[in-house]
Design an enzyme around this catalytic site. Structure first.
Site, PDB file in Angstrom:
ATOM      1  N   MET A  30       0.842  -1.202   0.000  1.00 26.21           N
ATOM      2  CA  MET A  30       0.000   0.000   0.000  1.00 26.21           C
ATOM      3  C   MET A  30       0.878   1.253   0.000  1.00 26.21           C
ATOM      4  O   MET A  30       0.381   2.357   0.232  1.00 26.21           O
ATOM      5  CB  MET A  30      -0.928  -0.007   1.206  1.00 26.21           C
ATOM      6  CG  MET A  30      -1.887  -1.201   1.178  1.00 26.21           C
ATOM      7  SD  MET A  30      -3.414  -0.919   2.060  1.00 26.21           S
ATOM      8  CE  MET A  30      -2.816  -0.644   3.708  1.00 26.21           C
ATOM      9  N   HIS A  34       9.014   1.183   3.425  1.00 26.19           N
ATOM     10  CA  HIS A  34      10.103   1.196   4.408  1.00 26.19           C
ATOM     11  C   HIS A  34      10.921  -0.083   4.226  1.00 26.19           C
ATOM     12  O   HIS A  34      10.665  -0.855   3.281  1.00 26.19           O
ATOM     13  CB  HIS A  34       9.530   1.320   5.814  1.00 26.19           C
ATOM     14  CG  HIS A  34       8.430   0.348   6.112  1.00 26.19           C
ATOM     15  ND1 HIS A  34       8.648  -1.008   6.187  1.00 26.19           N
ATOM     16  CD2 HIS A  34       7.096   0.519   6.302  1.00 26.19           C
ATOM     17  CE1 HIS A  34       7.509  -1.622   6.452  1.00 26.19           C
ATOM     18  NE2 HIS A  34       6.534  -0.719   6.509  1.00 26.19           N
ATOM     19  N   GLU A  35      11.846  -0.316   5.148  1.00 22.48           N
ATOM     20  CA  GLU A  35      12.749  -1.464   4.977  1.00 22.48           C
ATOM     21  C   GLU A  35      12.037  -2.820   5.028  1.00 22.48           C
ATOM     22  O   GLU A  35      12.578  -3.812   4.549  1.00 22.48           O
ATOM     23  CB  GLU A  35      13.865  -1.420   6.016  1.00 22.48           C
ATOM     24  CG  GLU A  35      14.923  -0.386   5.668  1.00 22.48           C
ATOM     25  CD  GLU A  35      15.814  -0.049   6.850  1.00 22.48           C
ATOM     26  OE1 GLU A  35      16.326  -0.993   7.480  1.00 22.48           O
ATOM     27  OE2 GLU A  35      15.977   1.143   7.145  1.00 22.48           O
ATOM     28  N   GLY A  36      10.863  -2.847   5.658  1.00 24.93           N
ATOM     29  CA  GLY A  36      10.082  -4.092   5.647  1.00 24.93           C
ATOM     30  C   GLY A  36       9.684  -4.439   4.221  1.00 24.93           C
ATOM     31  O   GLY A  36       9.918  -5.560   3.740  1.00 24.93           O
ATOM     32  N   HIS A  37       9.091  -3.471   3.524  1.00 25.04           N
ATOM     33  CA  HIS A  37       8.736  -3.683   2.113  1.00 25.04           C
ATOM     34  C   HIS A  37       9.998  -3.993   1.290  1.00 25.04           C
ATOM     35  O   HIS A  37       9.989  -4.867   0.421  1.00 25.04           O
ATOM     36  CB  HIS A  37       8.088  -2.430   1.519  1.00 25.04           C
ATOM     37  CG  HIS A  37       6.833  -1.973   2.208  1.00 25.04           C
ATOM     38  ND1 HIS A  37       6.780  -0.844   2.982  1.00 25.04           N
ATOM     39  CD2 HIS A  37       5.585  -2.499   2.233  1.00 25.04           C
ATOM     40  CE1 HIS A  37       5.555  -0.682   3.443  1.00 25.04           C
ATOM     41  NE2 HIS A  37       4.805  -1.671   3.016  1.00 25.04           N
ATOM     42  N   GLN A 153      -2.638 -12.463   7.392  1.00 26.58           N
ATOM     43  CA  GLN A 153      -2.777 -12.225   5.948  1.00 26.58           C
ATOM     44  C   GLN A 153      -1.979 -13.262   5.153  1.00 26.58           C
ATOM     45  O   GLN A 153      -2.468 -13.806   4.155  1.00 26.58           O
ATOM     46  CB  GLN A 153      -2.285 -10.810   5.619  1.00 26.58           C
ATOM     47  CG  GLN A 153      -2.137 -10.527   4.140  1.00 26.58           C
ATOM     48  CD  GLN A 153      -1.781  -9.078   3.872  1.00 26.58           C
ATOM     49  OE1 GLN A 153      -2.649  -8.227   3.838  1.00 26.58           O
ATOM     50  NE2 GLN A 153      -0.508  -8.793   3.691  1.00 26.58           N
ATOM     51  N   SER A 186       4.126   1.347   8.026  1.00 29.09           N
ATOM     52  CA  SER A 186       3.783   2.674   7.491  1.00 29.09           C
ATOM     53  C   SER A 186       3.007   3.455   8.538  1.00 29.09           C
ATOM     54  O   SER A 186       3.056   4.687   8.578  1.00 29.09           O
ATOM     55  CB  SER A 186       2.945   2.521   6.224  1.00 29.09           C
ATOM     56  OG  SER A 186       3.570   1.636   5.330  1.00 29.09           O
ATOM     57  N   ARG A 187       2.272   2.762   9.392  1.00 31.04           N
ATOM     58  CA  ARG A 187       1.432   3.428  10.398  1.00 31.04           C
ATOM     59  C   ARG A 187       2.255   4.002  11.561  1.00 31.04           C
ATOM     60  O   ARG A 187       1.724   4.792  12.334  1.00 31.04           O
ATOM     61  CB  ARG A 187       0.357   2.480  10.932  1.00 31.04           C
ATOM     62  CG  ARG A 187      -0.724   2.182   9.893  1.00 31.04           C
ATOM     63  CD  ARG A 187      -1.900   1.415  10.462  1.00 31.04           C
ATOM     64  NE  ARG A 187      -3.039   1.416   9.555  1.00 31.04           N
ATOM     65  CZ  ARG A 187      -3.364   0.398   8.748  1.00 31.04           C
ATOM     66  NH1 ARG A 187      -2.649  -0.707   8.730  1.00 31.04           N
ATOM     67  NH2 ARG A 187      -4.422   0.488   7.937  1.00 31.04           N
TER      68      ARG A 187
END
Ligand code: AMP
Length: 281
Positions: A30, A34-37, A153, A186-187
Site C-alpha cells: 500500500m 520502508h525497509e520491511g517492504h 494475511q 507505514s502506520r
C-alpha cells in the site's frame, strides 16, 4: 524503472517478458515504503528475473471508521526506494482502474478470518483476498512475497492460493524491526514522540512471550495472561487482542504445539499496531 497505472499496459509488458521466458516476482504493497517492504523486494530481486511492486491503498479492506483517508502516501520516495533495489515496474492504479463502476465480485473466505484481526476488522480480509486475486490476475507472477508482519494475511493468502488453484508460489519473509525492536510499519508515522516510546511495549511483550515459552510455559492461557499483564503496565496501550492460534487454521489453541502464531494488536493512542511471533514446538 517504469511506473504504470493501467491494467492494459501491465498486461502488454508482462506478456512480452513471459514470451522471453523471464520469471516474475511480485510484491503487493500500500506504499509509504520502508525497509520491511524493501526486504520483500530484495528477496524477489534475488530470486526472479523481473520484479513488479504494486502500490495501491485498497479502499475495500478498510472499515468505515478506519484510516483510509489519512493513510500516508509518498509516491516519489517510494519510487526512489524501488529504483535503488532494482524493481523493474511499479503498478500504481487509481481506485477507478481497479474497481470500475458496477463492480460486484468478491473473493471471501470462511475459515482463517474469524480470529485476530478478522474479529475487529470484519470486512478486512474480503478486501485483501479480492484485491490480491485481482493483482495476481493482472500481474500473473510466478512468485509473490508477503511479510510475516501480517501473519494472518500470509496464512489467508496461502490458503486462498491453494483453494483456488492459483499457480503462484507464496514466499513469506521475516519481520523487519527498528533498532529498538518496534516492527516497521507505514502506520508508525502516526505516532508522536511519547507514543513512539510507548509502542515499544509490543516488541517487549513479544520477547517476553518467546522467553516464557523457552522457560516451559506451554499453556496458552497462562502465556497470554502474562503477556496481557505486561502490556497493561504501559498506560498509553489499549489491547485489541493477544491470542495464540494454529498457523495453518488461525484457530485458537490451548497448548503450544506444532506451528503456533502468537499475535497481538494494540492501540497506542489512536494508532492500531500489530506484532507477532511464530513458534514451532
Ligand atoms: P502494506 O504496505 O502494509 O500492505 O504491506 C505490504 C507487504 O509488506 C505485506 O506483505 C506486509 O506484511 C509487508 N511488511 C510490512 N511491514 C513489514 C515488516 N516490518 N517486515 C516485513 N514485512 C513487512
Amino acid at each position: 524503472m517504469q511506473i504504470i497505472t493501467t491494467v492494459k499496459e501491465i498486461r502488454t509488458l508482462v506478456k512480452e517478458w513471459k514470451r522471453q521466458g523471464q520469471t516474475i516476482g511480485f510484491v503487493p504493497t500500500m506504499g509509504y515504503l520502508h525497509e520491511g517492504h524493501a526486504s520483500l523486494m530484495k528477496a524477489a530481486r534475488k530470486e526472479c528475473d523481473k520484479v513488479v511492486a504494486s502500490i495501491f491503498v485498497n479502499p475495500m479492506q478498510f472499515g468505515v471508521n478506519e484510516d483510509l483517508d489519512s493513510y500516508p502516501r509518498d509516491l516519489e520516495a517510494d519510487a526512489k526506494l524501488c529504483e535503488a533495489i532494482g524493481v523493474d515496474l511499479i503498478f500504481h492504479p487509481e481506485v477507478e482502474e481497479m474497481y470500475a463502476e458496477g463492480f460486484c465480485s468478491f473473493v471471501d473466505m470462511n475459515g482463517l478470518t474469524k480470529e485476530l484481526c478478522g474479529k475487529s476488522r470484519p470486512i478486512h480480509f474480503r478486501g485483501v483476498c479480492t484485491v490480491v486475486s485481482k493483482l495476481f490476475n493482472i500481474v500473473t507472477p510466478d512468485r509473490a512475497y508477503f511479510g510475516q508482519k501480517d501473519a494472518q494475511q500470509l496464512a489467508v493468502i496461502r490458503r486462498m492460493v491453494k483453494d483456488l488453484n492459483m499457480d503462484i508460489e507464496i514466499i513469506g519473509c521475516p519481520i523487519i524491526r527498528e533498532e529498538d525492536g518496534l516492527a516497521k510499519s507505514s502506520r508508525n508515522t502516526y505516532l508522536n514522540d511519547e507514543e513512539r516510546k510507548a509502542a515499544l511495549i509490543l516488541s517487549q511483550t513479544i520477547r517476553l512471550g518467546e522467553q516464557l515459552i523457552k522457560d516451559g510455559v506451554l499453556n496458552t492461557k497462562e502465556l497470554i495472561t502474562a503477556m496481557k499483564e505486561n502490556i497493561a503496565k504501559e498506560p498509553m496501550a489499549k489491547i485489541d487482542y493477544v491470542e495464540a492460534v494454529s498457523m495453518d487454521t488461525i484457530e485458537k489453541v490451548d497448548k503450544i504445539e506444532g506451528m503456533v502464531l502468537v499475535a497481538m494488536a494494540v492501540y497506542i493512542g489512536k494508532t492500531r499496531l500489530i506484532d507477532n511471533f511464530i513458534i514451532e514446538a
